[in-house]
Design a protein around this motif. Structure first.
Motif, PDB file in Angstrom:
ATOM      1  N   LEU A  53     -65.963 -40.857  21.372  1.00 34.60           N
ATOM      2  CA  LEU A  53     -65.903 -41.040  19.918  1.00 34.60           C
ATOM      3  C   LEU A  53     -64.832 -42.066  19.601  1.00 34.60           C
ATOM      4  CD1 LEU A  53     -66.929 -39.698  17.137  1.00 34.60           C
ATOM      5  CD2 LEU A  53     -64.783 -38.429  17.208  1.00 34.60           C
ATOM      6  N   THR A  54     -65.127 -42.993  18.677  1.00 32.30           N
ATOM      7  CA  THR A  54     -64.058 -43.891  18.200  1.00 32.30           C
ATOM      8  C   THR A  54     -63.888 -43.687  16.707  1.00 32.30           C
ATOM      9  OG1 THR A  54     -65.569 -45.756  17.818  1.00 32.30           O
ATOM     10  CG2 THR A  54     -64.562 -45.622  19.983  1.00 32.30           C
ATOM     11  N   GLU A  55     -62.616 -43.614  16.303  1.00 31.82           N
ATOM     12  CA  GLU A  55     -62.296 -43.418  14.884  1.00 31.82           C
ATOM     13  C   GLU A  55     -61.962 -44.766  14.252  1.00 31.82           C
ATOM     14  OE1 GLU A  55     -62.752 -40.847  13.052  1.00 31.82           O
ATOM     15  OE2 GLU A  55     -61.622 -39.064  13.669  1.00 31.82           O
ATOM     16  N   ASP A  56     -62.058 -44.833  12.927  1.00 37.44           N
ATOM     17  CA  ASP A  56     -61.753 -46.070  12.205  1.00 37.44           C
ATOM     18  C   ASP A  56     -60.329 -46.561  12.455  1.00 37.44           C
ATOM     19  OD1 ASP A  56     -64.169 -46.474  11.107  1.00 37.44           O
ATOM     20  OD2 ASP A  56     -63.745 -45.466   9.211  1.00 37.44           O
ATOM     21  N   ASN A  57     -59.407 -45.637  12.694  1.00 36.89           N
ATOM     22  CA  ASN A  57     -58.013 -46.045  12.914  1.00 36.89           C
ATOM     23  C   ASN A  57     -57.772 -46.552  14.335  1.00 36.89           C
ATOM     24  OD1 ASN A  57     -58.038 -43.775  14.498  1.00 36.89           O
ATOM     25  ND2 ASN A  57     -56.627 -42.577  13.243  1.00 36.89           N
ATOM     26  N   GLY A  58     -58.841 -46.678  15.125  1.00 38.78           N
ATOM     27  CA  GLY A  58     -58.696 -47.237  16.476  1.00 38.78           C
ATOM     28  C   GLY A  58     -58.581 -46.189  17.568  1.00 38.78           C
ATOM     29  N   LEU A  59     -58.439 -44.919  17.195  1.00 32.13           N
ATOM     30  CA  LEU A  59     -58.308 -43.873  18.214  1.00 32.13           C
ATOM     31  C   LEU A  59     -59.614 -43.748  19.009  1.00 32.13           C
ATOM     32  CD1 LEU A  59     -56.244 -41.760  19.202  1.00 32.13           C
ATOM     33  CD2 LEU A  59     -57.246 -40.136  17.614  1.00 32.13           C
ATOM     34  N   VAL A  60     -59.498 -43.773  20.337  1.00 33.75           N
ATOM     35  CA  VAL A  60     -60.653 -43.647  21.221  1.00 33.75           C
ATOM     36  C   VAL A  60     -60.557 -42.280  21.893  1.00 33.75           C
ATOM     37  CG1 VAL A  60     -61.770 -44.545  23.299  1.00 33.75           C
ATOM     38  CG2 VAL A  60     -60.737 -46.120  21.653  1.00 33.75           C
ATOM     39  N   ILE A  61     -61.619 -41.479  21.807  1.00 37.63           N
ATOM     40  CA  ILE A  61     -61.547 -40.109  22.313  1.00 37.63           C
ATOM     41  C   ILE A  61     -62.693 -39.861  23.275  1.00 37.63           C
ATOM     42  CG2 ILE A  61     -61.312 -37.685  21.628  1.00 37.63           C
ATOM     43  CD1 ILE A  61     -61.101 -39.223  18.668  1.00 37.63           C
ATOM     44  N   PRO A  62     -62.409 -39.887  24.586  1.00 37.04           N
ATOM     45  CA  PRO A  62     -63.456 -39.599  25.558  1.00 37.04           C
ATOM     46  C   PRO A  62     -63.527 -38.094  25.828  1.00 37.04           C
ATOM     47  CG  PRO A  62     -61.477 -40.408  26.673  1.00 37.04           C
ATOM     48  CD  PRO A  62     -61.118 -40.198  25.231  1.00 37.04           C
ATOM     49  N   HIS A  63     -64.670 -37.620  26.359  1.00 36.17           N
ATOM     50  CA  HIS A  63     -64.773 -36.240  26.859  1.00 36.17           C
ATOM     51  C   HIS A  63     -65.072 -35.250  25.729  1.00 36.17           C
ATOM     52  CE1 HIS A  63     -63.500 -32.449  28.780  1.00 36.17           C
ATOM     53  NE2 HIS A  63     -63.960 -33.021  29.871  1.00 36.17           N
ATOM     54  N   SER A  64     -66.197 -34.537  25.869  1.00 36.30           N
ATOM     55  CA  SER A  64     -66.674 -33.714  24.750  1.00 36.30           C
ATOM     56  C   SER A  64     -65.701 -32.615  24.325  1.00 36.30           C
ATOM     57  CB  SER A  64     -68.049 -33.118  25.069  1.00 36.30           C
ATOM     58  OG  SER A  64     -67.961 -32.014  25.927  1.00 36.30           O
ATOM     59  N   ASN A  65     -65.005 -31.996  25.281  1.00 40.06           N
ATOM     60  CA  ASN A  65     -64.060 -30.955  24.874  1.00 40.06           C
ATOM     61  C   ASN A  65     -62.870 -31.530  24.150  1.00 40.06           C
ATOM     62  OD1 ASN A  65     -65.214 -28.617  25.553  1.00 40.06           O
ATOM     63  ND2 ASN A  65     -64.299 -28.471  27.586  1.00 40.06           N
ATOM     64  N   THR A  66     -62.382 -32.657  24.665  1.00 46.30           N
ATOM     65  CA  THR A  66     -61.254 -33.325  24.008  1.00 46.30           C
ATOM     66  C   THR A  66     -61.658 -33.716  22.596  1.00 46.30           C
ATOM     67  OG1 THR A  66     -60.559 -34.142  26.166  1.00 46.30           O
ATOM     68  CG2 THR A  66     -59.618 -35.232  24.258  1.00 46.30           C
ATOM     69  N   ILE A  67     -62.893 -34.205  22.431  1.00 45.88           N
ATOM     70  CA  ILE A  67     -63.379 -34.583  21.099  1.00 45.88           C
ATOM     71  C   ILE A  67     -63.442 -33.365  20.178  1.00 45.88           C
ATOM     72  CG2 ILE A  67     -65.330 -35.514  19.770  1.00 45.88           C
ATOM     73  CD1 ILE A  67     -66.079 -37.179  22.281  1.00 45.88           C
ATOM     74  N   CYS A  68     -63.997 -32.266  20.674  1.00 47.07           N
ATOM     75  CA  CYS A  68     -64.149 -31.074  19.816  1.00 47.07           C
ATOM     76  C   CYS A  68     -62.790 -30.490  19.424  1.00 47.07           C
ATOM     77  CB  CYS A  68     -65.024 -30.026  20.500  1.00 47.07           C
ATOM     78  SG  CYS A  68     -66.737 -30.568  20.642  1.00 47.07           S
ATOM     79  N   GLU A  69     -61.842 -30.454  20.367  1.00 38.71           N
ATOM     80  CA  GLU A  69     -60.501 -29.958  20.031  1.00 38.71           C
ATOM     81  C   GLU A  69     -59.852 -30.889  19.011  1.00 38.71           C
ATOM     82  OE1 GLU A  69     -58.955 -27.183  20.959  1.00 38.71           O
ATOM     83  OE2 GLU A  69     -60.119 -26.450  22.665  1.00 38.71           O
ATOM     84  N   TYR A  70     -60.021 -32.198  19.225  1.00 36.72           N
ATOM     85  CA  TYR A  70     -59.472 -33.179  18.283  1.00 36.72           C
ATOM     86  C   TYR A  70     -60.065 -32.965  16.883  1.00 36.72           C
ATOM     87  CZ  TYR A  70     -59.430 -37.482  15.605  1.00 36.72           C
ATOM     88  OH  TYR A  70     -59.327 -38.379  14.580  1.00 36.72           O
TER      89      TYR A  70
END
Lengths: 222, 222
Positions: free
Chosen positions: B53-70
């Motif tokens: 997942l990439t957010e508008d503020n530039g944050l890049v979030i790999p890995h489904s669990n990391t994304i869901c916790e985020y």
């Protein structure tokens, strides 16, 4: 008393032991021979894997990631999953890298083939898997070295769950003599810092029947 | 715009799509053919897996669990990981059961053999793995049924990440026609409740080149 069901060479149980010790939470260790599939244990953890943590208040917590997230929420004084959203993303991603990628490419091929198969009487190690594991280990050590050279700790400026996840996998492989530290000086420098932490002491004192760790295993100056 | 890199039949990407939709967070989907190992994608997610997942503020979030916790931390209004320590332990344990155990015993044997191998031109499905996958699927459907009969949702009184993890795996298998719902009435009743949620709509409208889902796939009254 808080109880951690474990196997001495399980990287996942080692990660939780490090986190508990780092947070200065007392606990008792109990060996769980997972291959015996003990009904009382399966009732606590249907997956039948180690570790499982039980708290004095009766809370049963299976699965190493669930335990580590729980410990960071229940005992937040020493924070290991990061403070800002960005830190938490990076720490969880790097920890997941070791618990999934490193586990599948390295630990599964070396630790499982050499130790778990024998303990559970499932036959001799598969030579092709061992070759695959050693090749992947070299790549992963280079990656750890790169992380350690570009940041203070593996997931950023602070010591975190990512360092404990990585160190747990490496410490189990180091116990069975599978790491040639001479090829990975940057990874070695980071691992020496991990090894010298008080939380690491219990791991370095581990004894496993039938396996003698190499002399450098418990040596802080290896 | 928030972007989710995915593959339509990845259970992990489906889980994140459900969580994003449940939290009413708009996003754009981009297909990432992971087997092409695109350098720009590997720079965002060294494991090369979907989702990222990439957010508008530039944050890049790999890995489904990391994304869901985020997502649960960044957008807490609709909480999917639970409120009390005990709820959070149960939700994470049940979600991990599906993302690890179910994935390894069922999704790996069926989805990977029938879809991913073909997409990445790695040969024909292995018949032994398919048999293993179908056998494990029956056991898992019974377990889901048992959970659904003893609790309101899979991890307790509230709809949670555990339900979305389970539904994501099942929905991908249902798309390829691999689920015989007639043998698992309790699991089916729970899945019908999941399917009728607005967050599920986009998944039911999925089209994948070369695969026609069975008629019941998008039917809420299957």
């Amino acid at each position: 008393m808080r109880i951690l069901y474990h196997l001495p060479l399980s990287p996942y149980a080692r990660k939780v032991r490090l986190v508990l010790a780092e947070k200065r939470l007392p606990f008792e260790l109990r060996v769980e021979k997972t291959w015996e599939r003990r009904p009382d244990y399966l009732a606590m953890n249907p997956a039948g894997t180690v570790p499982t943590l039980t708290e004095d208040n009766g809370l049963v917590i299976p699965h190493s990631n669930t335990i580590c997230e729980y410990l960071d929420e229940a005992y937040p004084d020493i924070c290991l999953v990061g403070r800002t959203l960005g830190e938490r993303v990076e720490i969880r991603s790097v920890a997941a890298w070791f618990d999934e990628r490193f586990a599948q490419e390295v630990s599964r091929n070396l630790l499982y083939e050499k130790v778990m198969k024998q303990a559970s009487r499932r036959g001799a190690p598969d030579a092709a898997r061992l070759r695959e594991g050693y090749a992947a280990l070299r790549t992963h050590l280079a990656y750890i070295g790169w992380l350690a050279e570009t940041r203070k700790w593996l997931a950023g400026a602070n010591l975190s769950l990512a360092d404990f996840a990585a160190a747990a996998h490496l410490s189990a492989l180091d116990f069975i003599g599978d790491i040639d530290w001479s090829i990975a000086p940057a990874a070695k420098e980071w691992y020496a810092r991990m090894k010298s932490r008080p939380s690491f002491r219990a791991l370095l004192a581990d004894r496993v029947s039938g396996i003698a760790p190499p002399p450098h295993y418990a040596d802080l100056d290896f």
